[in-house]
Each structure stands twice: as C-alpha cells, then as structure tokens.
Write an enzyme that holds these catalytic residues in place. Structure first.
Site, PDB file in Angstrom:
ATOM      1  N   GLY A  52      63.515  27.393  44.619  1.00  0.00           N
ATOM      2  CA  GLY A  52      64.211  28.665  44.633  1.00  0.00           C
ATOM      3  C   GLY A  52      63.413  29.937  45.156  1.00  0.00           C
ATOM      4  O   GLY A  52      63.750  30.943  46.026  1.00  0.00           O
ATOM      5  N   LEU A  82      70.846  23.375  46.011  1.00  0.00           N
ATOM      6  CA  LEU A  82      71.082  23.704  47.301  1.00  0.00           C
ATOM      7  C   LEU A  82      71.693  25.144  47.173  1.00  0.00           C
ATOM      8  O   LEU A  82      71.514  26.053  48.242  1.00  0.00           O
ATOM      9  CB  LEU A  82      72.139  22.872  48.111  1.00  0.00           C
ATOM     10  CG  LEU A  82      71.650  21.317  48.405  1.00  0.00           C
ATOM     11  CD1 LEU A  82      72.717  20.715  49.095  1.00  0.00           C
ATOM     12  CD2 LEU A  82      70.304  21.620  48.977  1.00  0.00           C
ATOM     13  N   LYS A  97      61.316  16.804  49.175  1.00  0.00           N
ATOM     14  CA  LYS A  97      61.196  18.280  49.691  1.00  0.00           C
ATOM     15  C   LYS A  97      60.245  18.856  50.465  1.00  0.00           C
ATOM     16  O   LYS A  97      60.484  19.494  51.503  1.00  0.00           O
ATOM     17  CB  LYS A  97      61.228  19.116  48.339  1.00  0.00           C
ATOM     18  CG  LYS A  97      62.276  19.335  47.473  1.00  0.00           C
ATOM     19  CD  LYS A  97      62.186  20.172  46.307  1.00  0.00           C
ATOM     20  CE  LYS A  97      63.529  20.136  45.301  1.00  0.00           C
ATOM     21  NZ  LYS A  97      63.267  21.090  44.429  1.00  0.00           N
ATOM     22  N   CYS A 200      65.895  26.612  34.670  1.00  0.00           N
ATOM     23  CA  CYS A 200      67.113  27.191  35.367  1.00  0.00           C
ATOM     24  C   CYS A 200      68.115  26.089  35.088  1.00  0.00           C
ATOM     25  O   CYS A 200      69.253  26.782  34.997  1.00  0.00           O
ATOM     26  CB  CYS A 200      66.815  27.104  36.972  1.00  0.00           C
ATOM     27  SG  CYS A 200      65.767  28.579  37.486  1.00  0.00           S
ATOM     28  N   CYS A 346      71.356  17.839  24.357  1.00  0.00           N
ATOM     29  CA  CYS A 346      71.501  18.804  25.323  1.00  0.00           C
ATOM     30  C   CYS A 346      71.201  18.145  26.750  1.00  0.00           C
ATOM     31  O   CYS A 346      71.073  17.045  26.736  1.00  0.00           O
ATOM     32  CB  CYS A 346      71.196  20.134  25.087  1.00  0.00           C
ATOM     33  SG  CYS A 346      69.272  20.199  25.164  1.00  0.00           S
TER      34      CYS A 346
END
Length: 388
Positions: A52, A82, A97, A200, A346
C-alpha cells in the site's frame, strides 16, 4: 531546515532528447531544472515493500525519473491487495509482487533500471541490500522490518523515509542521524505489544490513506535528491483522513539511543522478531489449526466461537463455528460455554487472544486461542478457504 543532498556533485549522466521531453514539465521548475533532473536520473532508491505504501511511492519515483529503483518484497499478489496496492492489477493475482512491480514501473518509464529482490528484508541481507542505495523508502507493514531498516540505515548513513497507516490515519517522517535528525528508535525506543497494532487485514484500511502517505514518502525522496525544500527531518507528520487534518510533532535525536546515540550499544543487526515480541507477556492457551482439526475429526466435543465481523464470516468460516463479533462479546456472555472446551478464533489470532483475556477475567475457563487464526486453518487444513 534545508535538505542536504544525497547524490554527489560528480559528472551527471546527460539527458537524452526523449528524456528532456518526458520530464519537461518538472524541468521547467526553477527548483528542478536540468541539473535536478540529472540528479534524479543518477539516484538510487530502495523501496522496502511493494504494497500500500510502496506502490504509490515507487510509481511516482519512476514517473519522476529516479534512475534506479529497488523493490524488496517476498509476497505474491492477492485479490484483497488491489484496492490499495496500485502497482498490481487483477491479472497479476498469484504472481510475485516484485514481478508485477517491475512490469508496471517499466511500462510507466522504460528508461529506468528496476532491481527486484523477492525476499524479506532480514538481518542477514539488510546491510548488503541497503548499502548500494542512496535513500530507503520504508513501506513495510511490520515492526521488526521497521526497526531493522532504520538501524541499518543509521550504520550505512542512508536517509530512511518512514511511513505507516492505520485505518483512516497515517504518519510519515525522515530518519537520518547523519543529517542531524533522529532514527526510528528515538521515536519508538520500545516496540508496543504485538496485539496493540492490528494489521490492515485485522483493522481494515481505506486504500486512499496509504496512497497519500506513500506519495509523501516519494516527495521526501525527490526533495532529498534535488536538494530543495524543507524535509521531515525532526518532524513527524500525522494525517487524519476522515477530518482531513494534518498535525506535526517535533522529534529529536535521543543521545541515549542504543543505535544512533552518543554511546551506541547496538552496532549490528539483532534478533528483531524476538525484540518486537518480548513484551507480549500476556500469553493465552492456544491450539494449532492442525490439532483442532484432529479434535473435530475425532468427534471430540468442542465449541467454536468466531469473533470476526459478519462480512469476514461470510467470506470464510470453519464449519459449525458460532459468530460473536468482538464488539458484542460483553452482552453475549451467556452464549459462550463456561465448562465446555471452547476455541476462540479470528483471522490471525490477535483479536481472539484479546477476547480470551477478557473472558478469563469474567471467570471463563477451558478457553483456547486458534493460533494463527483462520489464516493458519487455510494453510494447514483447508487450502480452498477464501483468502482475504
């Protein structure tokens, strides 16, 4: 304060006619000119991370004509990347990447040299990677890498341009003790507990926010290279995107800093994983994904409580698990077994660990945390589970 240049005064590589045309709009700026553009062409910038933050930073460095850009990233492109990692496209999903970053940057500016390193920055390779570059743009998303990159930049006397984001907020600074400013450790002498900083994937992030911070990082690199303007040395810039307010905090070099202080005690890479996790003293009982699968397959009675958000639960879940989002736990205590073995889960195991700590304070027993969360379940048990 005025920038100090990082590119030497020796003979610059000349600009071709195509380059003069390509960069004509910024060459027309008195603060840039042909000399500044030649500085950019000669410069070498290492971007740690092609995510990011690294995406917008690398894109604008390439467009500006930075001659050599290095990209360090070990991950592959995922569909969930994306909305914010604009170096990559839908057709790149599943690719390294570094490969998609190289292709995208060369499509923007084929005159550049793009060096890629499909690896994670580590104590064993950081010095070798960083020493060949003029500036480091740190777009990493984890504490061990931030401490490592900052430490090595101190030792190699390289400016380290820092950026980080959390949901709708971001911050940026320039760490460069050799230019008179602080390093990352001066600002954060001790890392916070790992559970205090959700990723994130856990906390969410608006894609525009890392875009904004990454652009600031690129701007700082360009100003350093052309030796113009005021930089973020000794300043921490904080951005609240929801209110669109910018705040600035003064930061100073700590003379007692163990890396850049007057009497440094850390002069080579350490075990950064151990350093960043040593404060995690609130251990909760856990169970591996593989062991949980064996228990379920063996018919052992176990309750499964999923504390993620409903949208996450819709994308991926373990069969027969009960959704009780973290924020609703206090009012739904009656739905959680007090005697039966209960596995709380989680996405990565961070939120569920916090829930278990809370429940133990309410008198609950026989609670186990799914170590690594559903990410671990996908890797160890069910590779068909949706990755998000």
């Amino acid at each position: 304060m005025m920038n100090k240049g990082v590119v030497g005064e020796e003979q610059f590589t000349q600009l071709s006619q195509d380059e003069l045309l390509r960069y004509s709009r910024q060459i027309n700026l008195a603060q840039v000119g042909e000399e500044g553009q030649r500085r950019l062409k000669q410069a070498q910038v290492l971007c740690i991370g092609a995510g990011g933050l690294g995406s917008p930073a690398a894109l604008y460095l390439a467009a500006a004509g930075v001659g050599t850009i290095g990209i360090v990233d070990q991950d592959t492109v995922d569909l969930s990347n994306l909305h914010r990692q604009i170096l990559h496209g839908t057709s790149d999903v599943g690719s390294e990447k570094t490969d998609s970053a190289r292709a995208r940057l060369l499509a923007i500016n084929p005159t550049l040299a793009i060096e890629t390193y499909t690896t994670r920055l580590s104590a064993s390779n950081a010095n070798e990677l960083i020493c060949d570059y003029d500036i480091v743009v740190d777009g990493s998303d984890n504490l061990p890498t931030r401490y490592l990159s900052s430490d090595v930049c101190v030792w190699e006397k390289k400016p380290n341009i820092y950026g980080s984001v959390h949901q709708f907020e971001g911050q940026a600074s320039l760490f460069a003790p050799h230019l008179g400013g602080p390093c990352y450790r001066c600002l954060f002498p001790e890392p916070p507990p790992p559970q205090a900083i959700p990723s994130c994937a856990e906390a969410g992030v608006l894609g525009v926010v890392p875009g904004l911070i990454g652009l600031i990082q690129a701007l700082e690199a360009i100003k350093l290279i052309i030796n113009k303007g005021d930089n973020l040395l000794g300043r921490l810039l904080h951005v609240d995107a929801l209110s669109l307010r910018f705040r600035e905090f003064k930061i100073r070099r700590d003379p007692n800093c163990p890396v850049c202080g007057d009497s440094p005690t850390i002069t080579e890479p350490i075990d950064y994983e151990q350093f960043c996790n040593r404060g995690n003293g609130s251990k909760v009982p856990g169970i591996s994904a593989r062991k949980l699968h064996e228990m379920i397959s063996g018919g052992k009675k176990v309750a499964l409580v999923d504390v993620r958000e409903p949208c996450e639960f819709e994308m991926a879940r373990i069969p027969n698990s009960q959704l009780i989002p973290l924020g609703t736990i206090p009012e739904r205590l009656a739905e959680i077994p007090r005697t039966k073995t209960t596995v709380v889960m989680c996405k990565t195991g961070v939120r569920s660990a916090r829930v278990i700590e809370f429940l133990r304070g309410q008198g609950f027993e026989n609670l186990l945390n799914l170590e690594g969360g559903l990410d671990a379940w996908r890797e160890e048990v069910d590779p068909t589970m949706c990755k998000y």
